[in-house]
Design a protein around this motif. Sequence first.
Motif, short mmCIF file in Angstrom:
data_model
loop_
_atom_site.label_atom_id
_atom_site.label_comp_id
_atom_site.label_asym_id
_atom_site.label_seq_id
_atom_site.Cartn_x
_atom_site.Cartn_y
_atom_site.Cartn_z
N VAL A 114 -18.13 2.22 5.93
CA VAL A 114 -18.49 2.33 4.53
C VAL A 114 -19.71 1.45 4.32
O VAL A 114 -19.60 0.22 4.44
N TRP A 115 -20.84 2.07 4.06
CA TRP A 115 -22.13 1.40 4.00
C TRP A 115 -22.38 0.67 5.32
O TRP A 115 -22.56 1.33 6.32
N LEU A 116 -22.34 -0.65 5.32
CA LEU A 116 -22.63 -1.40 6.55
C LEU A 116 -21.38 -1.97 7.20
O LEU A 116 -21.46 -2.64 8.23
N PHE A 117 -20.22 -1.73 6.61
CA PHE A 117 -18.99 -2.38 7.06
C PHE A 117 -17.98 -1.37 7.60
O PHE A 117 -17.85 -0.26 7.10
N TRP A 118 -17.23 -1.80 8.61
CA TRP A 118 -16.13 -1.01 9.13
C TRP A 118 -14.86 -1.43 8.38
O TRP A 118 -14.55 -2.62 8.30
N VAL A 119 -14.14 -0.44 7.82
CA VAL A 119 -12.93 -0.68 7.05
C VAL A 119 -11.79 0.08 7.70
O VAL A 119 -11.94 1.25 8.08
N ASN A 120 -10.64 -0.56 7.85
CA ASN A 120 -9.48 0.06 8.48
C ASN A 120 -8.83 1.10 7.57
O ASN A 120 -8.60 0.83 6.39
N ILE A 121 -8.55 2.26 8.13
CA ILE A 121 -7.73 3.25 7.44
C ILE A 121 -6.28 2.83 7.69
O ILE A 121 -5.85 2.73 8.83
N VAL A 122 -5.55 2.54 6.61
CA VAL A 122 -4.20 2.00 6.76
C VAL A 122 -3.10 3.02 6.50
O VAL A 122 -1.95 2.81 6.89
N GLU A 123 -3.47 4.15 5.84
CA GLU A 123 -2.44 5.14 5.52
C GLU A 123 -3.07 6.51 5.31
O GLU A 123 -4.17 6.62 4.77
N VAL A 124 -2.36 7.54 5.76
CA VAL A 124 -2.76 8.93 5.50
C VAL A 124 -1.52 9.62 4.94
O VAL A 124 -0.47 9.62 5.58
N THR A 125 -1.66 10.19 3.75
CA THR A 125 -0.54 10.86 3.09
C THR A 125 -0.94 12.29 2.77
O THR A 125 -2.03 12.54 2.29
N ARG A 126 -0.02 13.20 3.05
CA ARG A 126 -0.25 14.61 2.72
C ARG A 126 0.46 14.94 1.42
O ARG A 126 1.65 14.64 1.25
N SER A 127 -0.26 15.57 0.52
CA SER A 127 0.30 16.06 -0.72
C SER A 127 -0.16 17.51 -0.87
O SER A 127 -1.34 17.75 -1.15
N SER A 128 0.72 18.44 -0.60
CA SER A 128 0.41 19.86 -0.63
C SER A 128 -0.71 20.17 0.37
O SER A 128 -0.53 19.96 1.56
N ASP A 129 -1.87 20.60 -0.11
CA ASP A 129 -2.97 20.96 0.78
C ASP A 129 -4.07 19.90 0.83
O ASP A 129 -5.20 20.19 1.18
N GLU A 130 -3.73 18.67 0.46
CA GLU A 130 -4.69 17.56 0.46
C GLU A 130 -4.17 16.42 1.33
O GLU A 130 -2.98 16.17 1.40
N LEU A 131 -5.11 15.74 1.99
CA LEU A 131 -4.81 14.52 2.73
C LEU A 131 -5.49 13.36 2.01
O LEU A 131 -6.68 13.43 1.69
N ASP A 132 -4.73 12.31 1.74
CA ASP A 132 -5.25 11.12 1.10
C ASP A 132 -5.39 10.03 2.16
O ASP A 132 -4.40 9.64 2.78
N PHE A 133 -6.61 9.57 2.39
CA PHE A 133 -6.89 8.51 3.35
C PHE A 133 -7.07 7.22 2.57
O PHE A 133 -7.97 7.12 1.72
N SER A 134 -6.25 6.21 2.87
CA SER A 134 -6.31 4.95 2.14
C SER A 134 -6.82 3.83 3.04
O SER A 134 -6.40 3.70 4.19
N VAL A 135 -7.73 3.02 2.47
CA VAL A 135 -8.20 1.82 3.17
C VAL A 135 -7.64 0.57 2.49
O VAL A 135 -8.12 -0.53 2.70
N GLY A 136 -6.63 0.77 1.69
CA GLY A 136 -5.98 -0.34 0.99
C GLY A 136 -6.40 -0.40 -0.46
O GLY A 136 -5.62 -0.12 -1.35
N ILE A 137 -7.66 -0.74 -0.72
CA ILE A 137 -8.12 -0.88 -2.10
C ILE A 137 -8.72 0.41 -2.65
O ILE A 137 -8.94 0.53 -3.85
N ALA A 138 -9.01 1.35 -1.80
CA ALA A 138 -9.59 2.63 -2.21
C ALA A 138 -9.05 3.75 -1.34
O ALA A 138 -8.50 3.50 -0.26
N SER A 139 -9.21 4.98 -1.82
CA SER A 139 -8.77 6.12 -1.02
C SER A 139 -9.67 7.32 -1.31
O SER A 139 -10.42 7.32 -2.29
N ALA A 140 -9.59 8.31 -0.45
CA ALA A 140 -10.36 9.54 -0.61
C ALA A 140 -9.49 10.71 -0.18
O ALA A 140 -8.71 10.60 0.77
N ASP A 141 -9.63 11.83 -0.89
CA ASP A 141 -8.85 13.04 -0.60
C ASP A 141 -9.74 14.08 0.07
O ASP A 141 -10.91 14.24 -0.28
#
Length: 176
Positions: A114-141
């Motif tokens: 993310v920009w200049l930093f490496w951030v750990n993906i800590v969780e991946v959750t499936r909700s229907s046809d979407e995957l939510d990738f969480s880095v702890g403080i933020a997430s993206a679907d």
Amino acid sequence: MGLSAGFLFSLRRGLLSLAVLLCFSLLFFASIMAAYDELTAYEVLQSYDSPVGLLPKGVSGYDLDNSTGKFSVYLDETCTFSLENSYELKYKSTIKGYIAKDKLSELEGISVKVWLFWVNIVEVTRSSDELDFSVGIASADFPVENFDESPECGCGFDCDNLQLQRIKTGPFVSSS
């Protein structure tokens, strides 16, 4: 005396039949368990309703504790690639976490730049046809269908275009 000898013979015969049946049952159960142990890491992901594309190609092995969901996945080496020319991902040679239906949690060994930093993906959750990738403080679907195939180390999902580009430009030919 004839009755008791006949009774003992029938009893022995019944016990022998029961023992043979028990042995065949154990062998059958062992073969089913062996077949389950032969699943690939990708097939295990699918059995928990997660797409295979969450792991890159080239998994060399894995460990899974079925009672807790704790897992470790092994790659021959660290794997880095870009997705959609915007996300750079890095998989360490060992990835750990917990797996449950529609969820990978407490992940270790997967990070996103993310920009200049490496951030750990800590969780991946499936909700229907979407995957939510969480880095702890933020997430993206993202749509699940984006992960129907496993990416390749070095080139992600765009390996054919990368190889075609290398052929067109060649190692000593200018692309301008």
